[in-house]
Design an enzyme around this catalytic site. Structure first.
Site, short mmCIF file in Angstrom:
data_model
loop_
_atom_site.label_atom_id
_atom_site.label_comp_id
_atom_site.label_asym_id
_atom_site.label_seq_id
_atom_site.Cartn_x
_atom_site.Cartn_y
_atom_site.Cartn_z
CG HIS A 54 -10.82 1.03 -12.05
ND1 HIS A 54 -11.18 0.53 -10.82
CD2 HIS A 54 -9.64 1.64 -11.86
CE1 HIS A 54 -10.29 0.86 -9.93
NE2 HIS A 54 -9.33 1.55 -10.54
NE ARG A 112 -10.89 -1.32 -6.31
CZ ARG A 112 -10.64 -2.61 -6.57
NH1 ARG A 112 -11.61 -3.49 -6.59
NH2 ARG A 112 -9.40 -3.01 -6.82
NE ARG A 166 -9.80 1.84 -1.82
CZ ARG A 166 -9.35 1.37 -2.98
NH1 ARG A 166 -8.20 0.75 -3.03
NH2 ARG A 166 -10.06 1.51 -4.07
CD GLU A 181 -3.31 1.21 -2.41
OE1 GLU A 181 -3.99 1.00 -3.42
OE2 GLU A 181 -3.52 2.16 -1.62
CG ASP A 238 -2.45 1.76 -6.95
OD1 ASP A 238 -2.20 2.25 -8.07
OD2 ASP A 238 -3.55 1.91 -6.39
NE ARG A 274 -4.60 0.37 -11.29
CZ ARG A 274 -5.23 0.22 -10.13
NH1 ARG A 274 -4.67 0.66 -9.01
NH2 ARG A 274 -6.39 -0.37 -10.07
CB CYS A 299 -7.52 -6.31 -1.20
SG CYS A 299 -6.72 -4.71 -1.08
C1 PEP Z 1 -4.73 -2.01 -5.43
O1 PEP Z 1 -4.11 -0.99 -5.72
O2 PEP Z 1 -4.26 -3.16 -5.51
C2 PEP Z 1 -6.13 -1.93 -4.97
C3 PEP Z 1 -6.74 -2.99 -4.50
O3 PEP Z 1 -6.76 -0.72 -5.08
P1 PEP Z 1 -7.34 -0.15 -6.47
O4 PEP Z 1 -7.25 -1.25 -7.50
O5 PEP Z 1 -8.74 0.27 -6.20
O6 PEP Z 1 -6.43 0.99 -6.75
MG MG Z 2 -4.90 0.96 -5.23
#
Ligand code: PEP
Ligand code: MG
Length: 540
Positions: A188, A295, A331, A430, A454, A464, A501
């Site tokens: 993040h 988000r 989302r 995902e 994900d 990740r 996305c």
């Molecule tokens: C993903 O998992 O690709 C996504 C866009 O959601 P996040 O990165 O918020 O988990």
């Molecule tokens: Mg995700």
């Protein structure tokens, strides 16, 4: 001069003072004091400084997020004036002759416990606020910086890593660049930096030590280098590179306001990913054709308590208004795993990424889900809203979520509250399971959006968040591309659209592949939009 090598995750050059972000750990040594009067005065000064900080934070939040969102700071200020709270602290200093830090920590814990044991839900939730306020006073007493929001001058901010709730509280005008010891390209910290167009280098390791701040520094988000006390010649070079990047950004302006089209006339939508209402400004600035991923969990992460319906309604309404009729895909709550808010009191888990997260929490705690859905539907009159469920694995997941949506719609209708009857409902793809059965899922929803962050983690079995296995995280792995292809084909067979996305959507090496596969929409960090439009315009 020292040069530290890390991994650049958000391009650009930052030049400024390096500051270490210090978290106040809520603990203090039980230190005896002789001069209790002096200690009381020291506590009073810290209390006043905390009040001033809260005033500043409140004013800043009203400006950026609206009045509703600033109310939390008023609650905190009231606590700083509460007689019982203050008497308990000063009592420990005076009667037990102990230091102010210890008195604040003990009183904070005691009051938080008292609140937590109350029957009333509202009072229960004040426990987190007491700890927050006490933590603020403690960090002032112990001289710890609370991060960019409090240092008052733009800095390159360093830390081991930043949590989503920490980045959510940054005053972005004060963050020139980010440098972290840990983190991965999909973390993040990386996503936040790219959204805000802030240069960032992660994975600098223990060489990035708190002892080196404050120092003059320069950070290159492309090469992944952090220079401490850069030599004058290097500084000149970096400033020249900064200016050149600026010229390149300027050249992209000719694509502003233009449709995204290949030479042969094939169009693709370029949307933006955002985490907060303020990010919608970055999306407009980046020339996004819509919001492909809001988000919404950041509304939950940036506060110490559940955001109510009204707070969320305001946030969604303001975002829809800022986007002026362009689609905004909201989302629903994706909390859990790497995105934790203490007040959810989620049980500790062995494998949180495979645990109680996202839609699973919403299905188990429908009252939280319903509050959010009500807010989205109420705001839907102010633009073009869409709802998207995260972490869907089965037809059953979708049907259960849609049953709750139906209940919310019925309640609103019964209360004669108007809303857009045609809000599209989509899901994120995902997990490999979702991609593999995307033919079945496509019959249940209006659109797909592939979350490659994900999807990559679950397909390749690569955490990740774990940079130690970064070399195994091949984001362009054939397995991922096949799952994307399957998903898009199944969407189209069912007559619905499919976008991407996750971070992969902005990978320039794959843009041609995505166009060839027939992806309908790419949702990327706002700063990548004009560059992508340029490269698509150059394609056949
Ligand atoms: C993903 O998992 O690709 C996504 C866009 O959601 P996040 O990165 O918020 O988990
Ligand atoms: Mg995700």
């Amino acid at each position: 001069m020292a040069i530290l090598q890390g991994k650049g995750v958000s391009g650009g050059i930052a030049i400024g003072r390096l500051e270490f972000f210090v978290r106040s750990h809520f603990a203090a040594e039980r230190r005896a004091v002789e001069d209790t009067e002096g200690e009381l005065a020291r506590f009073e000064r810290a209390r006043k400084t905390a009040e001033e900080q809260l005033d500043q934070l409140s004013a800043m939040t009203v400006g950026r997020l609206g009045k509703e969102n600033a109310e939390l700071f008023d609650v905190h200020k009231m606590m700083l004036k509460d007689e019982d709270f203050l008497e308990a602290i000063t009592g420990i200093i005076k009667d037990e002759k102990l230091c102010a830090e210890y008195a604040v920590v003990e009183t904070g814990k005691q009051f938080a416990n008292d609140f937590a044991e109350m029957d009333d839900d509202y009072m229960k939730e004040r426990a987190a606020d007491v700890l927050d306020v006490a933590g603020r006073v403690l960090s002032i007493l112990s001289g710890a910086q609370g991060g960019a929001a409090q240092s008052g001058e733009p800095v390159i901010l360093a830390a081991d890593d930043f949590s989503p709730s920490e980045t959510a509280q940054f005053d972005r005008t004060l963050v020139l660049g980010l440098a972290t010891q840990r983190g991965s390209g999909n973390s993040h910290t990386a996503i936040f930096a790219r959204t805000m167009g802030i240069p960032a280098v992660i994975g600098l390791g223990a060489a990035l030590a708190p002892g080196m701040a404050p120092a003059m520094a320069a950070l290159d988000g492309d090469t992944g280098q952090l220079y401490i006390d850069p030599a004058p010649t290097l500084l000149t070079e970096l400033k020249a590179k900064q200016a050149k990047l600026q010229v390149e950004i300027q050249a992209l302006e000719r694509f502003r306001g233009k449709p995204t089209k290949t030479k042969s006339g094939k169009t693709i939508k370029l949307f933006a990913n955002i985490g907060t209402v303020a990010d919608a400004d970055a999306a407009v600035l980046g020339d996004a054709e819509g919001i492909g991923l809001f988000r919404s969990e950041f509304l939950y992460l940036e506060r110490g308590d559940y955001p109510g319906e009204q707070v969320q309604y305001e946030a969604y309404r303001r975002t829809l208004e800022k986007m002026k009729g362009k689609q905004v895909i909201i989302r629903t709550l994706d909390i859990g795993a790497d995105k934790q808010a203490a007040y959810f009191k989620l049980p500790p888990e062995e494998n949180p990424a495979l645990g109680f997260r996202a839609i699973r929490i919403c299905l188990a705690r429908p009252e939280i889900f319903k509050t959010q859905l009500r807010a989205i539907y109420r705001a839907s009159l102010y633009g073009s809203a869409a709802i998207m469920f995260p972490m869907i694995n089965s037809v059953e997941d979708i049907r259960r979520a849609k049953t709750i949506v139906e209940e919310v719609r019925r309640d609103l209708a019964a209360e004669q509250i108007a809303f857009d009857q045609g809000v599209p409902i989509g899901i994120m793809i995902e997990t490999p399971a979702a991609a593999i059965i995307s033919d079945l899922l496509a019959r249940e929803v209006d659109f797909f959006s592939i979350g490659t962050n994900d999807l990559t983690q679950y397909t390749l079995a690569v955490d990740r968040q774990n940079e130690a296995i970064g070399e195994f995280c091949d984001t362009r792995h054939e397995a991922i591309l096949r799952l994307i292809r399957t998903t898009v084909e199944n969407a189209h067979k069912a007559g619905i659209q499919a976008g991407i996305c996750g971070s992969l959507a902005a990978d320039p090496a794959l843009t041609q592949t995505f166009v060839d596969i027939g992806v309908d929409e790419l949702s990327v960090v706002p700063s990548a939009i004009l560059r992508l439009r340029q490269s698509i315009a150059e394609m056949d």
